[in-house]
Enzyme design. Structure first.
Site, PDB file in Angstrom:
ATOM      1  N   ASN A 136     108.310  82.731  58.273  1.00 41.06           N
ATOM      2  CA  ASN A 136     109.464  82.572  59.177  1.00 41.06           C
ATOM      3  C   ASN A 136     110.680  82.143  58.380  1.00 41.06           C
ATOM      4  OD1 ASN A 136     109.570  79.557  59.114  1.00 41.06           O
ATOM      5  ND2 ASN A 136     107.523  79.790  59.961  1.00 41.06           N
ATOM      6  N   ILE A 162      98.968  70.691  62.984  1.00 40.94           N
ATOM      7  CA  ILE A 162      98.864  69.614  61.974  1.00 40.94           C
ATOM      8  C   ILE A 162      99.352  68.294  62.562  1.00 40.94           C
ATOM      9  CG2 ILE A 162      99.611  68.868  59.674  1.00 40.94           C
ATOM     10  CD1 ILE A 162      99.980  71.906  59.025  1.00 40.94           C
ATOM     11  N   LYS A 215     102.110  66.415  72.049  1.00 44.64           N
ATOM     12  CA  LYS A 215     101.596  66.114  70.697  1.00 44.64           C
ATOM     13  C   LYS A 215     101.284  64.626  70.547  1.00 44.64           C
ATOM     14  CE  LYS A 215     103.459  70.233  68.816  1.00 44.64           C
ATOM     15  NZ  LYS A 215     103.210  71.117  67.698  1.00 44.64           N
ATOM     16  N   LYS A 262      95.113  95.752  49.356  1.00 45.59           N
ATOM     17  CA  LYS A 262      96.315  96.201  50.051  1.00 45.59           C
ATOM     18  C   LYS A 262      95.929  97.232  51.122  1.00 45.59           C
ATOM     19  CE  LYS A 262     100.807  98.307  49.446  1.00 45.59           C
ATOM     20  NZ  LYS A 262     101.636  99.181  48.637  1.00 45.59           N
TER      21      LYS A 262
HETATM   22  N1  CTP Z   1     103.491  71.679  64.015  1.00 57.12           N
HETATM   23  C1  CTP Z   1     102.381  71.443  63.221  1.00 57.12           C
HETATM   24  N2  CTP Z   1     101.384  72.365  63.151  1.00 57.12           N
HETATM   25  C2  CTP Z   1     101.444  73.504  63.854  1.00 57.12           C
HETATM   26  C3  CTP Z   1     102.571  73.775  64.672  1.00 57.12           C
HETATM   27  C4  CTP Z   1     103.582  72.838  64.715  1.00 57.12           C
HETATM   28  O1  CTP Z   1     102.325  70.395  62.565  1.00 57.12           O
HETATM   29  N3  CTP Z   1     100.461  74.362  63.755  1.00 57.12           N
HETATM   30  C5  CTP Z   1     104.525  70.662  64.117  1.00 57.12           C
HETATM   31  C6  CTP Z   1     105.854  71.065  63.509  1.00 57.12           C
HETATM   32  O2  CTP Z   1     105.939  70.678  62.158  1.00 57.12           O
HETATM   33  C7  CTP Z   1     106.814  70.284  64.381  1.00 57.12           C
HETATM   34  C8  CTP Z   1     106.160  70.244  65.732  1.00 57.12           C
HETATM   35  O3  CTP Z   1     104.768  70.453  65.478  1.00 57.12           O
HETATM   36  O4  CTP Z   1     106.946  68.947  63.964  1.00 57.12           O
HETATM   37  C9  CTP Z   1     106.624  71.275  66.721  1.00 57.12           C
HETATM   38  O5  CTP Z   1     106.641  72.556  66.141  1.00 57.12           O
HETATM   39  P1  CTP Z   1     107.201  73.794  66.948  1.00 57.12           P
HETATM   40  O6  CTP Z   1     107.017  75.021  66.117  1.00 57.12           O
HETATM   41  O7  CTP Z   1     108.570  73.490  67.492  1.00 57.12           O
HETATM   42  O8  CTP Z   1     106.248  73.782  68.200  1.00 57.12           O
HETATM   43  P2  CTP Z   1     104.876  74.453  68.511  1.00 57.12           P
HETATM   44  O9  CTP Z   1     103.830  73.383  68.485  1.00 57.12           O
HETATM   45  O10 CTP Z   1     104.651  75.624  67.628  1.00 57.12           O
HETATM   46  O11 CTP Z   1     105.108  74.884  70.006  1.00 57.12           O
HETATM   47  P3  CTP Z   1     105.897  76.168  70.620  1.00 57.12           P
HETATM   48  O12 CTP Z   1     105.613  77.298  69.698  1.00 57.12           O
HETATM   49  O13 CTP Z   1     105.280  76.293  71.955  1.00 57.12           O
HETATM   50  O14 CTP Z   1     107.330  75.798  70.713  1.00 57.12           O
END
Ligand code: CTP
Length: 428
Positions: free
Chosen positions: A229, A328, A366, A308
């Site tokens: 991303n 995480i 969370k 590949k």
């Molecule tokens: N995060 C994480 N591990 C994941 C996904 C997210 O530790 N697998 C943590 C990110 O580092 C951030 C928070 O959770 O601190 C929120 O991440 P975000 O991408 O905004 O949210 P998502 O949990 O992915 O939820 P959504 O996609 O529904 O917005």
């Protein structure tokens, strides 16, 4: 004493105070080829808002001229303890009383030995000895050949210098002017600048261990392709730097980004969400704060190909199945330490709309005491951002500013919550 306005001083950029605004430094140069870097350092200190008075030893003048340093600092350089410009003829007293700190860069092996013995036969060493030791810090940036650096006498002198109250800023490793390669290069000007800024920062997280995740993750589809991303990692790196400035021992677990490691921070590079989770779980023990800024991929290809994936000529795209990655932040927030209030967890939320509602819902989901919301598409890759701090009391906006300045504000907010006696501030 000359004290004219410095034409090179910057005013605050973009409304933010400069990092060294209001600080007055004596920059001392002793003899070494690294003096060429001191010109750049002087400029960097001034750009950061400091006023700089340069003092040079006779040996330093063999490597760079006082004219260069005068032009860059905007002040005449002092080279002699007999300088008659001082009405009382006591440059060593006057210069050291005005300074917030004295920075010797480069500090030669010979000059260090002089400092160690309290010798005072030139202006710079005289000034270091005469400085009010409790008020005017002495920071030193050594520069010497690798054999000189490794010599037991030099290593012994470092220990004693620290015991005498000086701060030794370390050395770089690499190619040396003598043609040899090893430890002993003077740190680069931007590294020294970062150290000086950190030196002056309030130590609100002194002695605390802080773990930060940053950047995107990369989920392999096959050996040459993957899903990632647009996260640049800038916010997480800024937070790691700000936490280190605040006195914390910082570990930064970084996804694939090309950013330089902040000074004094331990960096561990990872690739996938699974790598990041494993590394975080390895390192989280003993940490007081966990800050999850990484944009972790929510899914990974279920069965990445070891070869590949080739077009088969049918015109049909391959079908990729996905598996959800572990969360995480949520995993860490469930750990015994977090539940016992010994580990303060901070999440980030990159949203595209309804920031306050989404961020509060995410904080509760969370189970973290503090969640930092921002609008994802407005921040990825940018140097500036605006934040929304969401906790159990509600939300507070933090106006648009540089990521470093936001990171410093966030570190203060975390430190205040750690210091707060109410256990309720640590619960989700
Ligand atoms: N995060 C994480 N591990 C994941 C996904 C997210 O530790 N697998 C943590 C990110 O580092 C951030 C928070 O959770 O601190 C929120 O991440 P975000 O991408 O905004 O949210 P998502 O949990 O992915 O939820 P959504 O996609 O529904 O917005």
């Amino acid at each position: 004493m000359t004290n004219q306005a410095n034409p090179l001083e910057n005013s605050a950029a973009g409304g933010e105070a400069l990092d060294l605004a209001g600080r007055h430094l004596v920059l001392g140069l002793s003899g070494g080829i690294a003096c060429y870097k001191s010109a750049e350092l002087c400029r960097a200190l001034i750009k950061a808002g400091a006023t700089v008075q340069v003092v040079m030893t006779e040996a330093a003048e063999q490597f760079i001229t006082p004219v260069t340093m005068q032009a860059l600092s905007g002040r005449p350089v002092y080279t002699s303890q007999w300088d008659s410009r001082e009405a009382n003829n006591m440059a060593h007293i006057n210069l050291s009383r005005e300074a917030d700190a004295i920075l010797i860069a480069p500090m030669s092996a010979d000059f260090m030995a002089k400092l160690l013995h309290g010798r005072a036969d030139d202006l710079l060493s005289l000034m270091c000895l005469a400085r009010p030791i409790d008020k005017v810090s002495l920071l030193v940036a050594p520069a010497m050949n690798r054999e000189m650096y490794a010599h037991p006498a030099t290593q012994r002198n470092f220990v004693q210098l620290e015991a005498d109250g000086a701060r030794v800023l370390g050395v770089g490793n690499g190619f040396q002017a003598c043609g040899e390669t090893g430890d002993g290069r003077m740190l680069e000007p931007e590294q020294l600048l970062e150290d000086i800024i950190a030196f002056f920062a309030p130590k609100v997280l002194a002695g605390q261990r802080v773990l930060v995740t940053a950047g995107p993750t990369y989920e392999a589809i096959d050996p040459v392709r993957g899903i990632t991303n647009l996260s640049s990692g800038k916010m997480g790196f800024a937070i790691a730097r700000a936490a280190r400035e605040a006195g914390a021992e910082v570990t930064l677990v970084a996804g694939p980004v090309g950013l330089p490691t902040p000074r004094g921070v331990t960096r561990i590079d990872v690739r996938s969400a699974q790598n990041m989770l494993d590394t975080v779980m390895d390192r989280v023990q003993g940490a007081a704060v966990f800050i999850a800024t990484a944009a972790v991929a929510d899914w990974r290809p279920a069965t990445p190909s070891t070869q590949k994936i080739k077009k088969d000529g049918s015109g049909h795209a391959p079908q990729l199945g996905f598996t959800e990655n572990a969360d995480i932040l949520a995993t860490v927030a469930k750990s015994a330490a977090a539940r016992a209030g010994k580990l303060f967890c901070v999440g980030f939320a990159a949203e595209s709309h309804d920031l306050a509602e989404n961020a509060q819902a995410k904080r509760l989901r969370k189970n973290v005491p503090l969640l930092v919301g921002n609008i994802g598409p407005d921040t990825f890759g940018q140097d500036h951002n605006a934040l929304l701090l969401v906790d159990e009391q509600g939300s507070t906006e933090v106006a648009r500013a540089s990521k470093l300045s936001l990171a410093r504000r966030l570190v203060q907010e975390i430190a205040a919550r750690l210091a707060a006696p109410a256990a309720s501030t640590r619960k989700g």
